[in-house]
Scaffold this active site. Sequence first.
Site, PDB file in Angstrom:
ATOM      1  N   GLY A   1       0.845  -1.206   0.000  1.00 24.00           N
ATOM      2  CA  GLY A   1       0.000   0.000   0.000  1.00 24.00           C
ATOM      3  C   GLY A   1       0.874   1.247   0.000  1.00 24.00           C
ATOM      4  CG  HIS A   2       3.205   2.157   3.458  1.00 27.69           C
ATOM      5  ND1 HIS A   2       3.227   1.011   4.213  1.00 27.69           N
ATOM      6  CD2 HIS A   2       2.596   3.098   4.227  1.00 27.69           C
ATOM      7  CE1 HIS A   2       2.668   1.240   5.394  1.00 27.69           C
ATOM      8  NE2 HIS A   2       2.271   2.500   5.426  1.00 27.69           N
TER       9      HIS A   2
ATOM     10  CE  LYS B   1      -6.264   0.220   6.404  1.00 21.03           C
ATOM     11  NZ  LYS B   1      -5.478   0.899   7.355  1.00 21.03           N
TER      12      LYS B   1
ATOM     13  CB  SER C   1      -3.312  -2.205   7.916  1.00 15.89           C
ATOM     14  OG  SER C   1      -3.014  -1.634   9.172  1.00 15.89           O
ATOM     15  CB  SER C   2       1.738  -0.871   9.715  1.00 17.17           C
ATOM     16  OG  SER C   2       2.103  -0.079   8.606  1.00 17.17           O
ATOM     17  NE  ARG C   3      -2.821   0.391  14.922  1.00 13.17           N
ATOM     18  CZ  ARG C   3      -2.698   1.624  14.472  1.00 13.17           C
ATOM     19  NH1 ARG C   3      -2.928   1.878  13.201  1.00 13.17           N
ATOM     20  NH2 ARG C   3      -2.314   2.609  15.284  1.00 13.17           N
TER      21      ARG C   3
HETATM   22  P1  AMP Z   1       0.735   4.804   7.815  1.00 11.07           P
HETATM   23  O1  AMP Z   1       2.150   4.340   7.712  1.00 11.07           O
HETATM   24  O2  AMP Z   1      -0.218   3.746   8.227  1.00 11.07           O
HETATM   25  O3  AMP Z   1       0.613   6.094   8.569  1.00 11.07           O
HETATM   26  O4  AMP Z   1       0.294   5.127   6.315  1.00 11.07           O
HETATM   27  C1  AMP Z   1       1.037   5.993   5.499  1.00 11.07           C
HETATM   28  C2  AMP Z   1       0.261   6.281   4.242  1.00 11.07           C
HETATM   29  O5  AMP Z   1       0.009   5.065   3.540  1.00 11.07           O
HETATM   30  C3  AMP Z   1      -1.112   6.916   4.529  1.00 11.07           C
HETATM   31  O6  AMP Z   1      -1.374   7.903   3.554  1.00 11.07           O
HETATM   32  C4  AMP Z   1      -2.032   5.753   4.395  1.00 11.07           C
HETATM   33  O7  AMP Z   1      -3.354   6.121   4.048  1.00 11.07           O
HETATM   34  C5  AMP Z   1      -1.381   4.977   3.259  1.00 11.07           C
HETATM   35  N1  AMP Z   1      -1.807   3.580   3.279  1.00 11.07           N
HETATM   36  C6  AMP Z   1      -1.875   2.755   4.354  1.00 11.07           C
HETATM   37  N2  AMP Z   1      -2.383   1.565   4.007  1.00 11.07           N
HETATM   38  C7  AMP Z   1      -2.660   1.634   2.682  1.00 11.07           C
HETATM   39  C8  AMP Z   1      -3.222   0.723   1.737  1.00 11.07           C
HETATM   40  N3  AMP Z   1      -3.607  -0.500   2.082  1.00 11.07           N
HETATM   41  N4  AMP Z   1      -3.359   1.137   0.443  1.00 11.07           N
HETATM   42  C9  AMP Z   1      -2.968   2.388   0.076  1.00 11.07           C
HETATM   43  N5  AMP Z   1      -2.438   3.288   0.932  1.00 11.07           N
HETATM   44  C10 AMP Z   1      -2.294   2.929   2.210  1.00 11.07           C
END
Ligand code: AMP
Length: 278
Positions: free
Chosen positions: A36-37, A150, A186-188
Amino acid sequence: MKIIHLAHHIRTHLGEVAAAGKTIGFVPTMGALHQGHISLVKQSLADGCYTVCSIFINPRQFTNADDLEKYPRTTEQDLMLLENAGCDLVFMPSVEEVFPAGYEPPDYHLGYLDKILEGAFRPGHFHGVCQVVDRLLQMVEPHKMYIGQKDFQQCMVLKKLMELTGRKTEVCILPTMREDDGLAMSSRNLRLTPEQRAKAPALFKALQMVAEGVHLTLPEAEKRAEEFLVSLGFEVDYLVTADRATLEVLENWQQKPMVILTAAFLDDVRLIDNLLLD
Ligand code: AMP
């Protein structure tokens, strides 16, 4: 791929990049990277941007100390994924660098957006998000910022942040990347046990159940989906349908673009997801 830790280093470097006429694309993350990232990084590169990804676990957006402590940290693998994707620069600042002594957070007036759904269940979360993104934008000064749908409500909050701060950074929102079984990446997800992981795709299924329940009233469709989640052991914070433009929670099906949003716990792991509905 360049790695920078200090704010004044990144400012000097990106000042030169911008002076050379390049467009700077920025992907803020908290690490524990997945596809995703990486899809955000790739889009920035495909748009011809000099691409900067930040990895910073922002303590100010966690409303639960345990969640912060257990947040996955996989730096070595993150750097490999970014390198393979062709990312130009990784910014990995310390907490002191982002929030130096004496830092006074501005009062972000997020209004309704901060009072509902994630705002209601995680008070202070979006203020923390605004603080870190505002600080990172000051340091990176990107032309474009790439974020994921997301985190639907966060996307709205960040667009509001641009309005409030008058920044010209273009906000590019990209679709949610999913595993083959529908679970939003998701990282989680790294925290899920095999049993929890097997149940987790039900969150997306529940959103689809609402979307497929147009022969029912909207509250009936939502109740059926929520009961499905509860039967699998989820503890549901919310499962609602909202106006996509305003996030006003709806009581009835409408002709306008809608979004179904949910957040639910599987034991102590909180997952969120959403589905656009036309
Ligand atoms: P985070 O590391 O969870 O703060 O996410 C960093 C960025 O990646 C944020 O803009 C999130 O919305 C995006 N992101 C997280 N999960 C996904 C996913 N499954 N698909 C696309 N973007 C994502």
